[in-house]
Each structure stands twice: as C-alpha cells, then as structure tokens.
Design a protein around this motif. Structure first.
Motif, PDB file in Angstrom:
ATOM      1  N   ALA A  33       0.849  -1.137   0.060  1.00  0.00           N
ATOM      2  CA  ALA A  33       0.074   0.142  -0.028  1.00  0.00           C
ATOM      3  C   ALA A  33       0.850   1.246  -0.158  1.00  0.00           C
ATOM      4  O   ALA A  33       1.607   1.547   0.972  1.00  0.00           O
ATOM      5  N   VAL A  34       0.978   1.925  -1.189  1.00  0.00           N
ATOM      6  CA  VAL A  34       1.576   3.121  -1.276  1.00  0.00           C
ATOM      7  C   VAL A  34       0.985   4.414  -0.571  1.00  0.00           C
ATOM      8  O   VAL A  34       0.190   4.903  -0.985  1.00  0.00           O
ATOM      9  N   SER A  35       1.845   4.887   0.587  1.00  0.00           N
ATOM     10  CA  SER A  35       1.151   5.803   1.548  1.00  0.00           C
ATOM     11  C   SER A  35       1.879   6.712   1.418  1.00  0.00           C
ATOM     12  O   SER A  35       1.660   8.185   2.258  1.00  0.00           O
ATOM     13  N   LYS A  36       2.551   7.241   0.468  1.00  0.00           N
ATOM     14  CA  LYS A  36       3.257   8.712   0.514  1.00  0.00           C
ATOM     15  C   LYS A  36       2.253   9.704   0.083  1.00  0.00           C
ATOM     16  O   LYS A  36       1.431   9.615  -0.246  1.00  0.00           O
ATOM     17  N   THR A  37       2.569  10.786   0.971  1.00  0.00           N
ATOM     18  CA  THR A  37       1.704  12.145   1.133  1.00  0.00           C
ATOM     19  C   THR A  37       0.575  11.865   1.920  1.00  0.00           C
ATOM     20  O   THR A  37      -0.095  12.628   2.160  1.00  0.00           O
ATOM     21  N   GLU A  56       6.860   3.827   0.979  1.00  0.00           N
ATOM     22  CA  GLU A  56       6.926   5.465   1.002  1.00  0.00           C
ATOM     23  C   GLU A  56       8.023   5.872   0.006  1.00  0.00           C
ATOM     24  O   GLU A  56       9.085   4.966  -0.244  1.00  0.00           O
ATOM     25  N   SER A  57       8.020   7.041  -0.464  1.00  0.00           N
ATOM     26  CA  SER A  57       8.652   7.424  -1.430  1.00  0.00           C
ATOM     27  C   SER A  57       9.940   8.446  -1.137  1.00  0.00           C
ATOM     28  O   SER A  57      10.716   8.577  -1.916  1.00  0.00           O
ATOM     29  N   TYR A  58       9.399   9.278   0.169  1.00  0.00           N
ATOM     30  CA  TYR A  58      10.477  10.350   0.428  1.00  0.00           C
ATOM     31  C   TYR A  58      11.000  10.237   1.680  1.00  0.00           C
ATOM     32  O   TYR A  58      10.338   9.957   2.671  1.00  0.00           O
ATOM     33  N   PHE A  80      10.862   1.058   0.820  1.00  0.00           N
ATOM     34  CA  PHE A  80      11.264   2.204   0.162  1.00  0.00           C
ATOM     35  C   PHE A  80      11.030   2.317  -1.236  1.00  0.00           C
ATOM     36  O   PHE A  80      11.799   1.393  -1.908  1.00  0.00           O
ATOM     37  N   ILE A  81      10.174   2.805  -2.060  1.00  0.00           N
ATOM     38  CA  ILE A  81       9.963   2.705  -3.435  1.00  0.00           C
ATOM     39  C   ILE A  81      10.370   3.750  -4.161  1.00  0.00           C
ATOM     40  O   ILE A  81      10.105   3.864  -5.543  1.00  0.00           O
ATOM     41  N   GLY A  82      11.017   5.203  -3.352  1.00  0.00           N
ATOM     42  CA  GLY A  82      11.197   6.146  -4.251  1.00  0.00           C
ATOM     43  C   GLY A  82      12.415   6.067  -4.900  1.00  0.00           C
ATOM     44  O   GLY A  82      13.412   5.083  -4.672  1.00  0.00           O
ATOM     45  N   LEU A 162      13.950  -7.121  -9.557  1.00  0.00           N
ATOM     46  CA  LEU A 162      13.846  -5.980 -10.380  1.00  0.00           C
ATOM     47  C   LEU A 162      12.665  -5.228  -9.940  1.00  0.00           C
ATOM     48  O   LEU A 162      11.447  -5.895  -9.476  1.00  0.00           O
ATOM     49  N   MET A 163      12.554  -4.134 -10.292  1.00  0.00           N
ATOM     50  CA  MET A 163      11.348  -3.042 -10.209  1.00  0.00           C
ATOM     51  C   MET A 163      11.328  -2.287 -11.484  1.00  0.00           C
ATOM     52  O   MET A 163      12.236  -1.831 -12.053  1.00  0.00           O
ATOM     53  N   THR A 164      10.256  -1.795 -11.714  1.00  0.00           N
ATOM     54  CA  THR A 164       9.990  -0.877 -12.777  1.00  0.00           C
ATOM     55  C   THR A 164       8.537   0.142 -12.584  1.00  0.00           C
ATOM     56  O   THR A 164       7.803  -0.434 -12.011  1.00  0.00           O
ATOM     57  N   ILE A 165       8.652   1.239 -13.130  1.00  0.00           N
ATOM     58  CA  ILE A 165       7.425   1.778 -13.527  1.00  0.00           C
ATOM     59  C   ILE A 165       7.090   1.858 -14.853  1.00  0.00           C
ATOM     60  O   ILE A 165       7.898   2.228 -15.736  1.00  0.00           O
ATOM     61  N   ALA A 166       6.027   1.491 -15.315  1.00  0.00           N
ATOM     62  CA  ALA A 166       5.771   1.263 -16.761  1.00  0.00           C
ATOM     63  C   ALA A 166       5.080   2.500 -17.438  1.00  0.00           C
ATOM     64  O   ALA A 166       4.780   3.504 -16.763  1.00  0.00           O
ATOM     65  N   GLY A 203       3.737  -2.784 -11.355  1.00  0.00           N
ATOM     66  CA  GLY A 203       1.953  -2.679 -11.357  1.00  0.00           C
ATOM     67  C   GLY A 203       1.606  -1.664 -10.181  1.00  0.00           C
ATOM     68  O   GLY A 203       2.084  -1.674  -9.092  1.00  0.00           O
ATOM     69  N   MET A 204       0.960  -0.804 -10.812  1.00  0.00           N
ATOM     70  CA  MET A 204       0.120   0.321  -9.734  1.00  0.00           C
ATOM     71  C   MET A 204      -1.217   0.299  -9.863  1.00  0.00           C
ATOM     72  O   MET A 204      -2.016  -0.597 -10.656  1.00  0.00           O
ATOM     73  N   SER A 205      -1.853   1.426  -9.248  1.00  0.00           N
ATOM     74  CA  SER A 205      -3.231   1.352  -9.422  1.00  0.00           C
ATOM     75  C   SER A 205      -3.778   1.248 -10.973  1.00  0.00           C
ATOM     76  O   SER A 205      -4.728   0.565 -11.018  1.00  0.00           O
ATOM     77  N   GLY A 206      -3.094   1.890 -11.980  1.00  0.00           N
ATOM     78  CA  GLY A 206      -3.835   1.594 -13.304  1.00  0.00           C
ATOM     79  C   GLY A 206      -3.438   0.407 -14.188  1.00  0.00           C
ATOM     80  O   GLY A 206      -4.201   0.308 -15.189  1.00  0.00           O
ATOM     81  N   ILE A 219       3.103  -5.877  -5.967  1.00  0.00           N
ATOM     82  CA  ILE A 219       2.299  -4.505  -6.666  1.00  0.00           C
ATOM     83  C   ILE A 219       2.215  -3.555  -5.906  1.00  0.00           C
ATOM     84  O   ILE A 219       2.182  -3.607  -4.462  1.00  0.00           O
ATOM     85  N   ARG A 220       2.471  -2.223  -6.249  1.00  0.00           N
ATOM     86  CA  ARG A 220       2.586  -0.957  -5.343  1.00  0.00           C
ATOM     87  C   ARG A 220       1.202  -0.094  -5.733  1.00  0.00           C
ATOM     88  O   ARG A 220       1.320   0.402  -6.954  1.00  0.00           O
ATOM     89  N   ILE A 221       0.377  -0.060  -4.666  1.00  0.00           N
ATOM     90  CA  ILE A 221      -0.913   0.625  -5.231  1.00  0.00           C
ATOM     91  C   ILE A 221      -1.086   1.670  -3.991  1.00  0.00           C
ATOM     92  O   ILE A 221      -1.252   1.459  -2.812  1.00  0.00           O
ATOM     93  N   GLY A 222      -1.322   2.878  -4.840  1.00  0.00           N
ATOM     94  CA  GLY A 222      -1.461   3.965  -3.668  1.00  0.00           C
ATOM     95  C   GLY A 222      -3.064   4.579  -3.937  1.00  0.00           C
ATOM     96  O   GLY A 222      -3.919   4.136  -3.060  1.00  0.00           O
ATOM     97  N   THR A 223      -3.448   5.062  -5.199  1.00  0.00           N
ATOM     98  CA  THR A 223      -4.565   5.924  -5.461  1.00  0.00           C
ATOM     99  C   THR A 223      -5.543   5.174  -5.219  1.00  0.00           C
ATOM    100  O   THR A 223      -6.728   5.358  -4.467  1.00  0.00           O
ATOM    101  N   ALA A 224      -5.751   3.672  -5.643  1.00  0.00           N
ATOM    102  CA  ALA A 224      -6.965   2.916  -5.363  1.00  0.00           C
ATOM    103  C   ALA A 224      -7.027   2.364  -3.962  1.00  0.00           C
ATOM    104  O   ALA A 224      -8.169   2.053  -3.794  1.00  0.00           O
ATOM    105  N   TRP A 228      -6.752  10.126  -4.161  1.00  0.00           N
ATOM    106  CA  TRP A 228      -6.028  10.914  -4.904  1.00  0.00           C
ATOM    107  C   TRP A 228      -5.161  11.437  -4.062  1.00  0.00           C
ATOM    108  O   TRP A 228      -5.354  12.082  -3.022  1.00  0.00           O
ATOM    109  N   ARG A 229      -3.763  11.644  -4.613  1.00  0.00           N
ATOM    110  CA  ARG A 229      -2.795  12.628  -3.869  1.00  0.00           C
ATOM    111  C   ARG A 229      -2.845  14.071  -4.398  1.00  0.00           C
ATOM    112  O   ARG A 229      -3.332  14.511  -5.493  1.00  0.00           O
TER     113      ARG A 229
HETATM  114  C1  LIG Z   1       3.382   6.529  -6.312  1.00  0.00           C
HETATM  115  C2  LIG Z   1       3.818   5.461  -6.582  1.00  0.00           C
HETATM  116  C3  LIG Z   1       3.011   4.104  -6.864  1.00  0.00           C
HETATM  117  C4  LIG Z   1       1.498   4.219  -6.546  1.00  0.00           C
HETATM  118  O1  LIG Z   1       0.997   4.632  -7.502  1.00  0.00           O
HETATM  119  P1  LIG Z   1      -0.584   4.616  -7.721  1.00  0.00           P
HETATM  120  O2  LIG Z   1      -0.830   5.094  -9.067  1.00  0.00           O
HETATM  121  O3  LIG Z   1      -1.051   5.749  -7.001  1.00  0.00           O
HETATM  122  O4  LIG Z   1      -1.039   3.414  -7.471  1.00  0.00           O
HETATM  123  C5  LIG Z   1       3.736   2.915  -7.072  1.00  0.00           C
HETATM  124  N1  LIG Z   1       5.069   2.900  -7.332  1.00  0.00           N
HETATM  125  C6  LIG Z   1       5.804   4.015  -7.127  1.00  0.00           C
HETATM  126  C7  LIG Z   1       7.341   3.920  -7.553  1.00  0.00           C
HETATM  127  C8  LIG Z   1       5.031   5.177  -6.880  1.00  0.00           C
HETATM  128  O5  LIG Z   1       6.231   6.339  -6.683  1.00  0.00           O
END
Ligand SMILES: *Cc1c(COP(=O)(O)O)cnc(C)c1O
Length: 229
Positions: A33-37, A56-58, A80-82, A162-166, A203-206, A219-224, A228-229
């Motif tokens: 659960a991505v709880s940043k902000t 968390e990212s920061y 730590f995902i940032g 490994l980790m990625t943001i698509a 994998g994120m919310s979308g 999977i790293r999910i914040g918004t869902a 919204w942040r």
């Molecule tokens: C903010 C963040 C997420 C979560 O994104 P959402 O679209 O809110 O689910 C996942 N991964 C990283 C690296 C992020 O910075």
C-alpha cells in the motif's frame, strides 16, 4: 468518499480475480500500500483493515511516519519505493524491509556498507527503465545485467529482483512488464544464487492486473487504496 478499508477490500478482490485469470495463487502476489503524502492516521486505518506492507517514496516523510504515534509499536513492514540518493541511504537502512528502485551500483554499495554497520542484511531490487522514457530513473534492460554482476558479491545486502514503473498506457505497460520478467530470467542465468532472485515489483493502481498477468510478485498501489494525492 469510499473508506480506506472498503477500498482495500475492493483492491484485494481485483487482485484475486487477476490471479485466477493468470492461473496464479493469490499468495504469490504481495500488495504494497503506497502511502506517500498520506497521513499516519490513514496508514493506521489500512493497518486496522489488515494491511501490513507499506510503500514510501520520500526519505524525510518516511522517517516522520516511522516515528508517528499512530503507528508506534506496530510492526509495519516498510518498503522504500522512491528514488534513493546515496547520501540518504544511511537514514533509512535500519528501517526498511526492502529497498526497491536502486538505480546505481554506487547506491547498492552504500546500502551494503551501511547495512554492515548495523549488522543487518537488507533486501533490495534494481530499477529498470523498460519504457525507456528519459525522465525515468533506472538501468536499461541490457545494462542492468552488467550492474547486477557487480552487486552479487556485496555483503550485508541481497539482490532479490527487479522493479519498474511502466508507461501510462496499459497495453504498452503489459509489454514492458513482460520485458522485466524476461530480464529477470536472464539475470538468474548468471547469478551465483539464482533462487534469491524471485521478485518482480511492478504494477500500480492503473495497471496492476496486467502486471499480475506478467508475473508481478509485488504490486505497489496508492491511489486505489488511499484516494487521489
Ligand atoms: C506513487 C507510486 C506508486 C503508486 O501509484 P498509484 O498510481 O497511486 O497506485 C507506485 N510505485 C511508485 C514507485 C510510486 O512512486
């Protein structure tokens, strides 16, 4: 507004459905659960609903939440995902379950050194820029193999995957997730301990359904979950 707890239930159901589709067991996929902000109180709400892994990212914000009274005494598992700068490693090394997103060998070396000072073994992932967008951090799929060679021997840390943001478009994202999986397969072929290389953080919310179909283990999910942040 939906509550955090009902959002979590909905997300868990979607994960279960994606796992059925993929022919995978639900326990193969860890929800972070991505709880940043978001506030410590919001994290506490998710904790009370059974969530244990948080992202968390920061650095500064993360350190404040670790100390927050709402969470005191709770064994929260922090990821730590940032983007992590080398000079910040020292501040978080003894507080994290896993560091996703290491994008330089020098940062992995610093993590190794600081973990050693605390007598810890810290798990981490290398970030790969599969979308090849110049604004994103991470190794290219080719260069990560070479970087990993330098990382395998480091003491007090374990490279776990490994980790990625698509890319934002889910169809492109799916192809990129497949590429990350293939890159991990290649990495295993050269690894001294291939059985350690099990994790694909993608994998994120979308786009988490696509990620699960392509083998995501985290999977790293914040918004869902938190809105919204
Ligand atoms: C903010 C963040 C997420 C979560 O994104 P959402 O679209 O809110 O689910 C996942 N991964 C990283 C690296 C992020 O910075």
């Amino acid at each position: 507004m939906e509550s955090i707890s009902s959002n979590l239930t909905a997300v868990r159901e979607q994960i279960a459905e994606a796992c059925r589709k993929a022919g995978r067991r639900e326990d193969e996929v860890t929800l972070i659960a991505v709880s940043k902000t978001k506030s410590a109180a919001a994290i506490r709400e998710a904790w009370d609903a059974g969530q244990r892994e948080f992202g968390e990212s920061y650095v500064q914000e993360f350190l404040e939440k670790v100390e927050a009274p709402e969470l005191s005494g709770l064994p929260v598992s922090w990821h730590f995902i940032g983007h992590l700068q080398s000079n910040k490693v020292r501040q978080i090394v003894d507080k994290v379950t896993m560091v996703h997103g290491i994008d330089k060998v020098s940062t992995a070396k610093e993590l190794s050194k600081r973990a050693g000072q605390h007598d810890l073994t810290v798990d981490y992932l290398l970030e790969v820029n599969v979308s090849r967008e110049s604004t994103k951090y991470g190794f290219s799929p080719d260069s990560v193999l070479q970087a990993a060679e330098e990382c395998f021997a480091l003491p007090n840390v374990r490279l776990r995957g490994l980790m990625t943001i698509a890319s934002p478009a889910p169809s492109e994202a799916r192809r990129e997730f497949a590429e990350l999986r293939q890159t991990l397969d290649k990495l295993r072929q050269n690894a001294p301990e291939p059985s350690l290389l099990t994790e694909l953080s993608m994998g994120m919310s979308g786009d988490f359904e696509e990620a699960i179909l392509e083998g995501a283990t985290m999977i790293r999910i914040g918004t869902a979950i938190f809105g919204w942040r």
